[in-house]
Design a protein around this motif. Sequence first.
Motif, PDB file in Angstrom:
ATOM      1  N   THR A 104       5.847 -19.454  64.374  1.00 58.09           N
ATOM      2  CA  THR A 104       4.937 -19.229  63.245  1.00 58.09           C
ATOM      3  C   THR A 104       3.845 -20.281  63.221  1.00 58.09           C
ATOM      4  O   THR A 104       2.669 -19.973  62.979  1.00 58.09           O
ATOM      5  CB  THR A 104       5.718 -19.242  61.921  1.00 58.09           C
ATOM      6  N   PHE A 153      -2.588 -23.627  56.194  1.00 62.24           N
ATOM      7  CA  PHE A 153      -3.006 -24.095  57.520  1.00 62.24           C
ATOM      8  C   PHE A 153      -4.507 -24.395  57.572  1.00 62.24           C
ATOM      9  O   PHE A 153      -4.931 -25.345  58.238  1.00 62.24           O
ATOM     10  CB  PHE A 153      -2.624 -23.061  58.580  1.00 62.24           C
ATOM     11  N   THR A 163       0.064 -19.070  63.835  1.00 60.92           N
ATOM     12  CA  THR A 163      -0.828 -19.180  62.684  1.00 60.92           C
ATOM     13  C   THR A 163      -2.049 -20.026  63.033  1.00 60.92           C
ATOM     14  O   THR A 163      -3.165 -19.728  62.589  1.00 60.92           O
ATOM     15  CB  THR A 163      -0.084 -19.782  61.474  1.00 60.92           C
ATOM     16  N   ARG A 212      -4.249 -17.672  64.722  1.00 58.74           N
ATOM     17  CA  ARG A 212      -4.806 -16.669  63.812  1.00 58.74           C
ATOM     18  C   ARG A 212      -5.956 -17.209  62.968  1.00 58.74           C
ATOM     19  O   ARG A 212      -6.826 -16.453  62.544  1.00 58.74           O
ATOM     20  CB  ARG A 212      -3.707 -16.104  62.906  1.00 58.74           C
ATOM     21  N   ILE A 213      -5.937 -18.524  62.684  1.00 56.55           N
ATOM     22  CA  ILE A 213      -7.029 -19.098  61.895  1.00 56.55           C
ATOM     23  C   ILE A 213      -8.134 -19.661  62.792  1.00 56.55           C
ATOM     24  O   ILE A 213      -9.093 -20.261  62.302  1.00 56.55           O
ATOM     25  CB  ILE A 213      -6.531 -20.194  60.927  1.00 56.55           C
ATOM     26  N   TYR A 252       8.408 -10.686  58.011  1.00 53.84           N
ATOM     27  CA  TYR A 252       7.055 -11.237  58.113  1.00 53.84           C
ATOM     28  C   TYR A 252       6.697 -11.497  59.572  1.00 53.84           C
ATOM     29  O   TYR A 252       5.592 -11.162  60.027  1.00 53.84           O
ATOM     30  CB  TYR A 252       6.935 -12.531  57.314  1.00 53.84           C
ATOM     31  N   THR A 253       7.629 -12.081  60.312  1.00 59.77           N
ATOM     32  CA  THR A 253       7.388 -12.382  61.720  1.00 59.77           C
ATOM     33  C   THR A 253       7.085 -11.120  62.504  1.00 59.77           C
ATOM     34  O   THR A 253       6.159 -11.078  63.331  1.00 59.77           O
ATOM     35  CB  THR A 253       8.611 -13.098  62.329  1.00 59.77           C
ATOM     36  N   LEU A 281       0.279 -18.761  53.589  1.00 65.19           N
ATOM     37  CA  LEU A 281       0.459 -19.477  54.844  1.00 65.19           C
ATOM     38  C   LEU A 281      -0.878 -19.835  55.488  1.00 65.19           C
ATOM     39  O   LEU A 281      -1.107 -20.988  55.894  1.00 65.19           O
ATOM     40  CB  LEU A 281       1.292 -18.624  55.807  1.00 65.19           C
ATOM     41  N   LYS A 282      -1.784 -18.871  55.568  1.00 71.61           N
ATOM     42  CA  LYS A 282      -3.074 -19.146  56.203  1.00 71.61           C
ATOM     43  C   LYS A 282      -3.895 -20.151  55.393  1.00 71.61           C
ATOM     44  O   LYS A 282      -4.571 -21.012  55.971  1.00 71.61           O
ATOM     45  CB  LYS A 282      -3.835 -17.835  56.396  1.00 71.61           C
ATOM     46  N   LYS A 340       3.403  -9.910  61.202  1.00 71.80           N
ATOM     47  CA  LYS A 340       2.204 -10.732  61.362  1.00 71.80           C
ATOM     48  C   LYS A 340       2.203 -11.640  62.596  1.00 71.80           C
ATOM     49  O   LYS A 340       1.130 -11.931  63.141  1.00 71.80           O
ATOM     50  CB  LYS A 340       2.026 -11.617  60.113  1.00 71.80           C
ATOM     51  N   ILE A 341       3.372 -12.106  63.025  1.00 71.32           N
ATOM     52  CA  ILE A 341       3.432 -13.082  64.117  1.00 71.32           C
ATOM     53  C   ILE A 341       3.655 -12.411  65.469  1.00 71.32           C
ATOM     54  O   ILE A 341       3.003 -12.740  66.465  1.00 71.32           O
ATOM     55  CB  ILE A 341       4.539 -14.129  63.850  1.00 71.32           C
ATOM     56  N   ASP A 397       1.333 -14.120  53.663  1.00 73.49           N
ATOM     57  CA  ASP A 397       0.320 -14.259  54.705  1.00 73.49           C
ATOM     58  C   ASP A 397      -0.883 -15.035  54.188  1.00 73.49           C
ATOM     59  O   ASP A 397      -1.433 -15.893  54.886  1.00 73.49           O
ATOM     60  CB  ASP A 397      -0.108 -12.875  55.192  1.00 73.49           C
TER      61      ASP A 397
END
Length: 372
Positions: free
Chosen positions: A52, A28, A56, A59-60, A271-272, A24-25, A275-276, A21
């Motif tokens: 994703t 991005f 994502t 999310r950012i 993960y999906t 990935l963030k 978090k997703i 996580d």
Amino acid sequence: YEPIYKFDSTASAEELIEEYDVVLKNAFLHLVEKLKGRPILVPLSKGFDSRTVAATLKRIGYDNVYCFSYGIPSSSECAISKQVAENLGYPWFYTEYSGKVWKNLYASGEYQDYLKFACKGMSIGCVQALPAILNVAKQRLVPEDTVVMPGHTDVAFGSFLRSIKEGVYTQKDVFELVESQYYLQIGGKELLRKRSWISQLPSVMSVKEYNTEYMKWSMSKRQPGFIINDVRTYEFAGYAFDVPLLDRGIQDFWHKIPLSLLYKRMLQIMYTRTKIDPVTKLVSKLPVPDKRNFSRMLKNVIKTCMPGFISKIQHKRKLQEYDSNENAVYSYMSRDRYEQCLDKYGNAFTMNSVVAEDYEKLIRNSIISLTK
């Protein structure tokens, strides 16, 4: 860049989810910093990767995002794509596909121009998204400086693993795996046998070495030649692109994941779900574990002893694709012609068979015109 697959992490799945996580963030955040506010267009399907990418970005806190999809009106891909985009608060565009759409494309000079632009004598142009992105461009649905961000990845996420069973593997095992997945068209097997890389592999391999050699082949051959080459579609329509899931940090993370968590994309799905899904408001299903039961054993026996029977079943399913394909890619041709293509190419026939054949004709005609 040459990937190094270690499969050696000893962290728990929960620890790896939290670590990924962050990775990935950060990837991005670095990406959108370079974009400086430019709009992003996500080709959104129901798959894990494009979801994703879109989630994502949300999310950012990046909101200058559009999504698009394509297919027949009853397409499950489009229905889920629309639902995800709405849940994320992103505008969503849809291009309806039909036999008429494909017939018009293949008859156009635009299609010929695309083949010249995308294939370059060494790759196959992926036409699946071509009508849709051309529609987006012609209707000016997004600004001209938009960056298209597909969810393309390499094999590091585990989607192509076929065996994680401990044992002794050979060059023949790697050859047969590659052959069975990708060299299915006319002359493909003979072409693969001429490739020197097979003889350069270790004669005896562990399960980790076996999967490493397969993944290295896919990363250097299939992914750039077909999957990543799909971005030529967006370039052809006049847009810039980025492939965020191929970030070096993301790739390095997945190269250390143990095979048990890569198999059937187990860690990615976990993960999906963690978090997703809470952002997209979907519920991803965990993969079904392999069943060591009588029915599975019987299926393997039939496949080994009665390949003709299995082939007939596969052929029957392939015939059904004429009507059931969610992108209507075969509807431009008659059913008789579709069956002729199956007779010619076998059960490996896809829309890419048509594209490859058309490009071969294009090259041949170009050579003839140059020699006149």
